[in-house]
Each structure stands twice: as C-alpha cells, then as structure tokens.
Enzyme design. Structure first.
Site, PDB file in Angstrom:
ATOM      1  N   SER A  34      37.464  32.787  26.803  1.00  0.00           N
ATOM      2  CA  SER A  34      38.839  32.595  26.331  1.00  0.00           C
ATOM      3  C   SER A  34      38.793  32.421  24.817  1.00  0.00           C
ATOM      4  O   SER A  34      37.754  32.025  24.264  1.00  0.00           O
ATOM      5  CB  SER A  34      39.406  31.330  26.988  1.00  0.00           C
ATOM      6  OG  SER A  34      40.594  30.936  26.338  1.00  0.00           O
ATOM      7  N   TYR A  62      38.980  22.579  29.369  1.00  0.00           N
ATOM      8  CA  TYR A  62      38.962  24.043  29.557  1.00  0.00           C
ATOM      9  C   TYR A  62      38.299  24.706  28.347  1.00  0.00           C
ATOM     10  O   TYR A  62      37.398  25.528  28.486  1.00  0.00           O
ATOM     11  CB  TYR A  62      40.388  24.550  29.751  1.00  0.00           C
ATOM     12  CG  TYR A  62      40.516  26.055  29.878  1.00  0.00           C
ATOM     13  CD1 TYR A  62      40.310  26.671  31.106  1.00  0.00           C
ATOM     14  CD2 TYR A  62      40.863  26.846  28.776  1.00  0.00           C
ATOM     15  CE1 TYR A  62      40.438  28.061  31.237  1.00  0.00           C
ATOM     16  CE2 TYR A  62      40.990  28.230  28.899  1.00  0.00           C
ATOM     17  CZ  TYR A  62      40.783  28.826  30.130  1.00  0.00           C
ATOM     18  OH  TYR A  62      40.912  30.198  30.251  1.00  0.00           O
TER      19      TYR A  62
HETATM   20  P1  NAP Z   1      44.039  32.657  38.098  1.00  0.00           P
HETATM   21  O1  NAP Z   1      45.061  33.679  38.430  1.00  0.00           O
HETATM   22  O2  NAP Z   1      44.380  31.210  38.119  1.00  0.00           O
HETATM   23  O3  NAP Z   1      42.768  32.920  39.021  1.00  0.00           O
HETATM   24  C1  NAP Z   1      41.658  32.058  38.955  1.00  0.00           C
HETATM   25  C2  NAP Z   1      40.762  32.331  40.124  1.00  0.00           C
HETATM   26  O4  NAP Z   1      39.732  31.300  40.148  1.00  0.00           O
HETATM   27  C3  NAP Z   1      41.502  32.234  41.459  1.00  0.00           C
HETATM   28  O5  NAP Z   1      40.950  33.177  42.365  1.00  0.00           O
HETATM   29  C4  NAP Z   1      41.184  30.821  41.897  1.00  0.00           C
HETATM   30  O6  NAP Z   1      41.285  30.582  43.285  1.00  0.00           O
HETATM   31  C5  NAP Z   1      39.732  30.711  41.433  1.00  0.00           C
HETATM   32  N1  NAP Z   1      39.310  29.308  41.429  1.00  0.00           N
HETATM   33  C6  NAP Z   1      39.912  28.262  40.819  1.00  0.00           C
HETATM   34  N2  NAP Z   1      39.284  27.113  41.122  1.00  0.00           N
HETATM   35  C7  NAP Z   1      38.261  27.448  41.950  1.00  0.00           C
HETATM   36  C8  NAP Z   1      37.271  26.706  42.624  1.00  0.00           C
HETATM   37  N3  NAP Z   1      37.236  25.370  42.572  1.00  0.00           N
HETATM   38  N4  NAP Z   1      36.369  27.362  43.392  1.00  0.00           N
HETATM   39  C9  NAP Z   1      36.418  28.714  43.509  1.00  0.00           C
HETATM   40  N5  NAP Z   1      37.344  29.479  42.906  1.00  0.00           N
HETATM   41  C10 NAP Z   1      38.261  28.845  42.143  1.00  0.00           C
HETATM   42  O7  NAP Z   1      43.450  32.902  36.625  1.00  0.00           O
HETATM   43  P2  NAP Z   1      43.291  34.222  35.733  1.00  0.00           P
HETATM   44  O8  NAP Z   1      44.305  34.146  34.689  1.00  0.00           O
HETATM   45  O9  NAP Z   1      43.170  35.421  36.592  1.00  0.00           O
HETATM   46  O10 NAP Z   1      41.895  33.886  35.037  1.00  0.00           O
HETATM   47  C11 NAP Z   1      40.706  34.620  35.281  1.00  0.00           C
HETATM   48  C12 NAP Z   1      39.726  34.296  34.166  1.00  0.00           C
HETATM   49  O11 NAP Z   1      40.260  34.739  32.915  1.00  0.00           O
HETATM   50  C13 NAP Z   1      39.441  32.811  34.007  1.00  0.00           C
HETATM   51  O12 NAP Z   1      38.084  32.626  33.699  1.00  0.00           O
HETATM   52  C14 NAP Z   1      40.300  32.413  32.821  1.00  0.00           C
HETATM   53  O13 NAP Z   1      39.779  31.293  32.158  1.00  0.00           O
HETATM   54  C15 NAP Z   1      40.222  33.669  31.985  1.00  0.00           C
HETATM   55  N6  NAP Z   1      41.328  33.825  31.027  1.00  0.00           N
HETATM   56  C16 NAP Z   1      42.597  34.071  31.467  1.00  0.00           C
HETATM   57  C17 NAP Z   1      43.609  34.249  30.538  1.00  0.00           C
HETATM   58  C18 NAP Z   1      45.028  34.541  30.959  1.00  0.00           C
HETATM   59  O14 NAP Z   1      45.929  34.600  30.086  1.00  0.00           O
HETATM   60  N7  NAP Z   1      45.310  34.732  32.227  1.00  0.00           N
HETATM   61  C19 NAP Z   1      43.340  34.168  29.169  1.00  0.00           C
HETATM   62  C20 NAP Z   1      42.036  33.915  28.747  1.00  0.00           C
HETATM   63  C21 NAP Z   1      41.042  33.743  29.693  1.00  0.00           C
HETATM   64  P3  NAP Z   1      42.725  30.274  43.971  1.00  0.00           P
HETATM   65  O15 NAP Z   1      43.280  31.615  44.323  1.00  0.00           O
HETATM   66  O16 NAP Z   1      42.365  29.460  45.176  1.00  0.00           O
HETATM   67  O17 NAP Z   1      43.550  29.518  42.974  1.00  0.00           O
END
Ligand code: NAP
Length: 252
Positions: free
Chosen positions: A154, A167
């Site tokens: 991130s 985070y």
């Molecule tokens: P998201 O939609 O919240 O998805 C996160 C995933 O991680 C979900 O499948 C969630 O499972 C899983 N997860 C959370 N806690 C967990 C645990 N305790 N054990 C196993 N799995 C777990 O997030 P996203 O936006 O797609 O993010 C994906 C990656 O991109 C992350 O590393 C995030 O930090 C990074 N990122 C995202 C953004 C953005 O703007 N979206 C920006 C920068 C970086 P559940 O389905 O059960 O919740």
C-alpha cells in the site's frame, strides 16, 4: 495511459497459484483472472461460504482448476500452515505463484490511542501469517522452474501517514520481508519476489477506509488485472526485489 497486456490465451495453463484473501475484492478478481488464463488456483480465505461462491464460479467455467482452503490468519497456528503445505505437496508437483493479498485494515486512529489488541490482530494477519505461510510454502515454490511471489502492499507502507496505525506499519514490514527474501532467493532459486501497491481500488476495504468517498470514482479490481497478469508472465521474469505500483505501469 492505461497499461494493457495482451496475454496469450492460456499462458498460465501449467501453473498453480495460491491467492490469499481470495473470497473478496482484488484477491477474488485476481483468482478468477489467473484461472481465465489457464492457471489452477488455490483460494485461501477465512469465510468458507464466500470462498465456496468463488469456487462455484471458477469451477463452472474452468472445471477441476480450483480448490479452496479456508483458514483464518488471525487464529491459524504453525501446524495449520504445515498441514496446508503437506496437502498441496500431495496434490501438486510445485507451486508457481503465491499472492499475499489478504489483509486487515484495523483501526484508523492516532498511535496514541491505537487499541493494543487490534494492533496485535493486524500484525498477526498482515505480517506474522504472511511470514508463516511463506516459510511453509517456500519448498514448493523452490521446486518450480519459474515462480513468482507478490506481497500486496500500500502507499502507506512506503511513506507513513497519520492515523493509518498498524495497517501502515504492517505494510512497511511486508516491504522489509519482500526485500530480505528477494535477496536470499535471488541466486539460489527461480523465485522472483516483489511487492505491489494496487492503489485506491473499489473494494470493501477501501469503502471502510473512506466511507464518504464515491466508489464510482475509483478503478475497479478488474482494471488492475493487466498488471497482475503481466507480473506472472515470462516478460516480467527479470523483475525482482522491487516495490512496484500498479499506477506506474505504462502501456507496453
Ligand atoms: P478486501 O476486499 O477487504 O479483501 C480482503 C481479503 O482478505 C478478503 O478476502 C478477506 O476475507 C481477507 N481476509 C481478511 N482478514 C483475513 C483473515 N483473518 N484471514 C484470512 N483472510 C482474511 O480488500 P482489498 O481492497 O481487495 O485488498 C486486497 C489487498 O490490497 C490488501 O492487501 C490491501 O491491503 C491492498 N490494498 C488495497 C487498496 C484498496 O484501495 N482497495 C489499496 C492499497 C492496498 P473476507 O472476505 O472474509 O473479509
């Protein structure tokens, strides 16, 4: 200019990739996309029902190319990761890709008031579990003739920003893990290791972080996929030990 990658149909045909956090958001889209290009995908996530939905969807279009493995990174033990590795060793000759995508956002509050238990939970899910999974799967990755590992990072894991607390610190830790591992495996294995910042993307995590933002103004997870595909391609084989940003990729 938008990055485009004209991936050959089925260019991932003989590959096996494991994606964490594949039940939702970017991880789910990534799993679908790799399967669309021929990969066998192993989906990790904590919610069995959500994983089964993704499984059904991929299985329908790519029968026999998807397996799910429910595991909660908050509570998983070393033994759980060992069992996962053993089970994969029985089913596959090697592992060709590991996408460390799962993450927990945690509180967005000043360090002074950050709840200690929440800090520990975020570190457990975003760092300790990632280390343990990496350790358990390194032997399988080492057996691949061309393996890729991506730590999903991130912008707050590269430059600190107020109120992003555990985070942000966890993503800084991933960058350190990526650099250390990249240096260790560079000359002894065919594993290429990088971190990737997807940038603001229309997902539940982004909505939780910025509840007042209009999601329609954000790129979708699908729009990131040319970069996620390119990083698994032969053309990207020399990219190693780098902190990458999706937005920095320009049209080839
Ligand atoms: P998201 O939609 O919240 O998805 C996160 C995933 O991680 C979900 O499948 C969630 O499972 C899983 N997860 C959370 N806690 C967990 C645990 N305790 N054990 C196993 N799995 C777990 O997030 P996203 O936006 O797609 O993010 C994906 C990656 O991109 C992350 O590393 C995030 O930090 C990074 N990122 C995202 C953004 C953005 O703007 N979206 C920006 C920068 C970086 P559940 O389905 O059960 O919740």
């Amino acid at each position: 200019m938008t990055f485009t990658y004209n991936a050959e149909k089925n260019f991932l045909e003989s590959k096996t990739f494991l994606i964490t956090g594949a039940s939702d958001g970017i991880g789910k889209t990534c799993a679908r996309t790799y399967a669309d290009y021929g990969a066998t995908v192993i989906l990790l996530g904590r919610d069995q029902k959500k994983l089964e939905q993704v499984y059904d969807e991929i299985e329908q279009s790519h029968p026999g190319k998807v397996i799910i493995h429910p595991i909660d990174f908050k509570t998983a033990s070393l033994e759980d990761f060992k069992l996962l590795a053993d089970s994969l060793n029985e089913q596959f000759e090697c592992l060709d890709g590991l996408i460390h995508n799962a993450a927990l956002l945690g509180a967005r509050t000043p360090i002074e008031f950050y709840p200690a238990q929440e800090w520990a939970d975020v570190m457990q899910v975003n760092v300790n579990a990632v280390f343990q999974l990496t350790q358990a799967l390194l032997p399988a990755l080492t057996k691949s003739a061309d393996a890729r590992m991506l730590f999903i990072s991130s912008s707050v894991g590269r430059i600190g920003r107020s109120f992003w607390g555990a985070y942000a610190v966890s993503k800084f830790a991933l960058e350190g893990l990526m650099q250390t591992l990249a240096d260790e495996v560079e000359n002894t294995t065919a594993i290429r290791v990088n971190s990737l910042n997807p940038g603001g993307t229309r997902t539940n995590m982004r909505r939780d972080a910025f509840p007042a933002e209009n999601p329609e103004t954000l790129p979708t997870a699908e729009s990131l996929m040319p970069v996620y595909l390119y990083l698994m391609s032969k053309e990207a084989q020399s990219i190693h030990g780098q902190a990458l940003n999706v937005r920095d990729f320009k049209a080839l």
